[in-house]
Scaffold this motif. Structure first.
Motif, PDB file in Angstrom:
ATOM      1  N   MET A   1       0.818  -1.189   0.000  1.00  0.00           N
ATOM      2  CA  MET A   1       0.000   0.000   0.000  1.00  0.00           C
ATOM      3  C   MET A   1       0.852   1.239   0.000  1.00  0.00           C
ATOM      4  N   ASP A   2       0.358   2.283  -0.633  1.00  0.00           N
ATOM      5  CA  ASP A   2       1.114   3.514  -0.734  1.00  0.00           C
ATOM      6  C   ASP A   2       1.241   4.193   0.613  1.00  0.00           C
ATOM      7  N   ALA A   3       2.375   4.884   0.809  1.00  0.00           N
ATOM      8  CA  ALA A   3       2.672   5.483   2.102  1.00  0.00           C
ATOM      9  C   ALA A   3       1.674   6.547   2.508  1.00  0.00           C
ATOM     10  N   ARG A   4       0.960   7.143   1.580  1.00  0.00           N
ATOM     11  CA  ARG A   4       0.106   8.274   1.938  1.00  0.00           C
ATOM     12  C   ARG A   4      -1.126   7.857   2.704  1.00  0.00           C
ATOM     13  N   GLN A 288       5.724   2.844   2.802  1.00  0.00           N
ATOM     14  CA  GLN A 288       5.874   3.070   4.240  1.00  0.00           C
ATOM     15  C   GLN A 288       5.420   4.492   4.559  1.00  0.00           C
ATOM     16  N   PRO A 289       5.197   4.822   5.836  1.00  0.00           N
ATOM     17  CA  PRO A 289       4.756   6.176   6.185  1.00  0.00           C
ATOM     18  C   PRO A 289       5.692   7.240   5.624  1.00  0.00           C
ATOM     19  N   ILE A 290       5.092   8.359   5.184  1.00  0.00           N
ATOM     20  CA  ILE A 290       5.844   9.318   4.385  1.00  0.00           C
ATOM     21  C   ILE A 290       6.831  10.162   5.179  1.00  0.00           C
ATOM     22  N   ARG A 291       6.498  10.565   6.398  1.00  0.00           N
ATOM     23  CA  ARG A 291       7.365  11.526   7.082  1.00  0.00           C
ATOM     24  C   ARG A 291       8.765  10.971   7.353  1.00  0.00           C
ATOM     25  N   PRO A 292       8.913   9.734   7.808  1.00  0.00           N
ATOM     26  CA  PRO A 292      10.276   9.207   7.952  1.00  0.00           C
ATOM     27  C   PRO A 292      11.023   9.125   6.619  1.00  0.00           C
ATOM     28  N   SER A 308      -4.338  15.155  -9.790  1.00  0.00           N
ATOM     29  CA  SER A 308      -5.446  16.019  -9.418  1.00  0.00           C
ATOM     30  C   SER A 308      -4.969  16.969  -8.324  1.00  0.00           C
ATOM     31  N   LEU A 309      -5.039  16.542  -7.073  1.00  0.00           N
ATOM     32  CA  LEU A 309      -4.515  17.355  -5.971  1.00  0.00           C
ATOM     33  C   LEU A 309      -3.765  16.398  -5.050  1.00  0.00           C
ATOM     34  N   PRO A 310      -2.538  16.019  -5.399  1.00  0.00           N
ATOM     35  CA  PRO A 310      -1.857  14.909  -4.734  1.00  0.00           C
ATOM     36  C   PRO A 310      -1.505  15.181  -3.277  1.00  0.00           C
ATOM     37  N   TYR A 311      -1.862  14.227  -2.426  1.00  0.00           N
ATOM     38  CA  TYR A 311      -1.515  14.342  -1.013  1.00  0.00           C
ATOM     39  C   TYR A 311      -0.013  14.395  -0.804  1.00  0.00           C
ATOM     40  N   VAL A 312       0.745  13.680  -1.629  1.00  0.00           N
ATOM     41  CA  VAL A 312       2.182  13.644  -1.415  1.00  0.00           C
ATOM     42  C   VAL A 312       2.786  15.037  -1.517  1.00  0.00           C
TER      43      VAL A 312
END
Length: 418
Positions: A1-4, A288-292, A308-312
């Motif tokens: 699964m994607d980190a976001r 994996q989680p994005i902040r690390p 579109s409006l990417p969370y990343v």
């Protein structure tokens, strides 16, 4: 699964007052529990449950892997209407009929007031499911595209086909909750307002992020020069990123790249990196989680061909992470006054030059620029505003449905008005 779609802190989502309107029974329908779309659904679920609404999910049974199962298990206490997972294919498939019946049966069983479809396939199921409920109003059909069909290049056969489908489905839509002005503009330009569509509630509800995400990341020791987080597929512009990295290394910059995520083109991208002589410079890691991950890179790169409006981008900008991104979709809406810094897509040399300029920029100036972007994102992309605006859209559509007096015997939604 994607980190976001990583776990959200409770303090980041429990922000809508519990008296923010009548209690509703809301069913979110989407295909894959991965990426930014899943993060959006997770955040809405937590917000809506915290405000006292009963929420449930319907999604694909075969995507997301262990990470999706963990996320859904973590979300279970907020899901009064539970989770139903049924097979859903990305492209049109005979199995869509079974999925439509499953969505309809679930909506009937839980007494859904709102069917909120996310993405092209979730939007199709939520709007076409033949829900039958005797003596009460039919559920409102809400739609958030998350790019989806609107990302196809105008003029192509697929674009014309999918815009035709969107036009037909628009007649089954009570409320459009566009996640960006870009997608709303695409809808207006290529689907167009018919007399039916024009009476639907239409709102732009930007993706929102929580206050905890504005805490700057602490840079790890020996970070990679560049980092990418997201799906590993060609449409994300990753072949161009690899070519740009090859340009930079050929010019005497021995840069390294960390690529975090999963997707259908992972093996192809690894082979491409090796073919460009980058095998020792590029490291692939699972989602994996994005902040690390941000802490492990000096510069975040988002080389997408369409978004579109990417969370990343929102997450990196919120954390004041130095960032190079392409000028596509709703990304200029995030950058605002700084949109002139964006790079044209599909241009490896321009991407390489932008990365080089950012790495060479005087550190104090660079930090000030991205702190200013973080402050602008905080002012314009609030998670609370997102949650309240979605609920307000439901209520506007429900009021319009009630005023029209349309019952649900046939399960056919009628037009709503703002």
């Amino acid at each position: 699964m994607d980190a976001r779609a990583s776990r959200r802190p409770e303090s980041a989502v429990s922000t809508i007052p519990p008296d923010a309107g009548p209690t509703r029974r809301i069913l979110h329908v989407f295909r894959a529990p991965v990426g930014g779309l899943f993060r959006h659904v997770v955040d809405l679920t937590r917000l809506q449950a915290a405000a006292g609404h009963a929420v449930g999910l319907v999604c694909d049974a075969d995507t997301g892997g262990v990470r999706a199962e963990e996320m859904l298990a973590d979300l279970a206490p907020q899901l009064a209407l539970g989770v139903l997972r049924v097979p859903m294919r990305r492209n049109p498939d005979p199995g869509d009929l079974a999925a439509l019946r499953a969505v309809a049966r679930r909506a009937e069983a839980v007494g859904a007031d709102v069917l909120h479809g996310h993405g092209a396939k979730g939007g199709l199921y939520a709007r076409l499911a033949p829900v039958r409920r005797t003596g009460v109003l039919a559920p409102v059909r809400a739609y958030t595209p998350h790019g989806g069909s609107y990302n196809y290049r105008p003029g192509t056969l697929l674009h014309r086909l999918y815009m035709g489908v969107e036009g037909l489905l628009a007649r089954r839509t009570d409320v459009f909750l566009f996640e960006s002005a870009y997608v709303a503009g695409r809808h207006a330009a290529y689907v167009g307002p018919s007399s039916t569509v024009a009476r639907a509630v239409t709102r732009i509800v930007h993706n929102g992020i929580g206050e905890a995400e504005f805490v700057p990341v602490v840079r790890a020791e020996n970070p990679f020069d560049l980092v990418y987080v997201g799906e590993l597929r060609e449409a994300k512009g990753l072949p161009v990123l690899l070519e740009a990295l090859a340009h930079l290394r050929a010019s005497g910059r021995p840069l390294t790249l960390l690529m975090v995520g999963s997707g259908p083109d992972e093996a192809v991208l690894a082979a491409r990196a090796a073919g460009l002589g980058l095998a020792g410079a590029v490291v692939f890691e699972p989602a994996q989680p994005i902040r690390p991950v941000l802490a492990r890179g000096r510069v975040m790169v988002v080389p997408s061909y369409a978004e579109s409006l990417p969370y990343v981008v929102l997450e990196a900008a919120a954390a004041a992470q130095p960032l190079v991104a392409t000028d596509v979709g709703g990304i200029p809406e995030i950058f605002g006054a700084a949109a002139g810094d964006l790079v044209p897509p599909r241009n490896a040399r321009a991407l390489a030059e932008a990365i080089g300029r950012l790495l060479d920029e005087e550190p104090v100036r660079r930090e000030a620029r991205f702190r200013a972007l973080s402050d602008a994102v905080r002012a314009r992309f609030s998670m609370r505003n997102m949650g309240e605006s979605v609920l307000s859209g439901y209520e506007a559509a429900l009021r319009a449905r009630a005023s029209s007096g349309q019952a649900s015997a046939a399960g056919r939604p009628g037009p709503a008005s703002a």
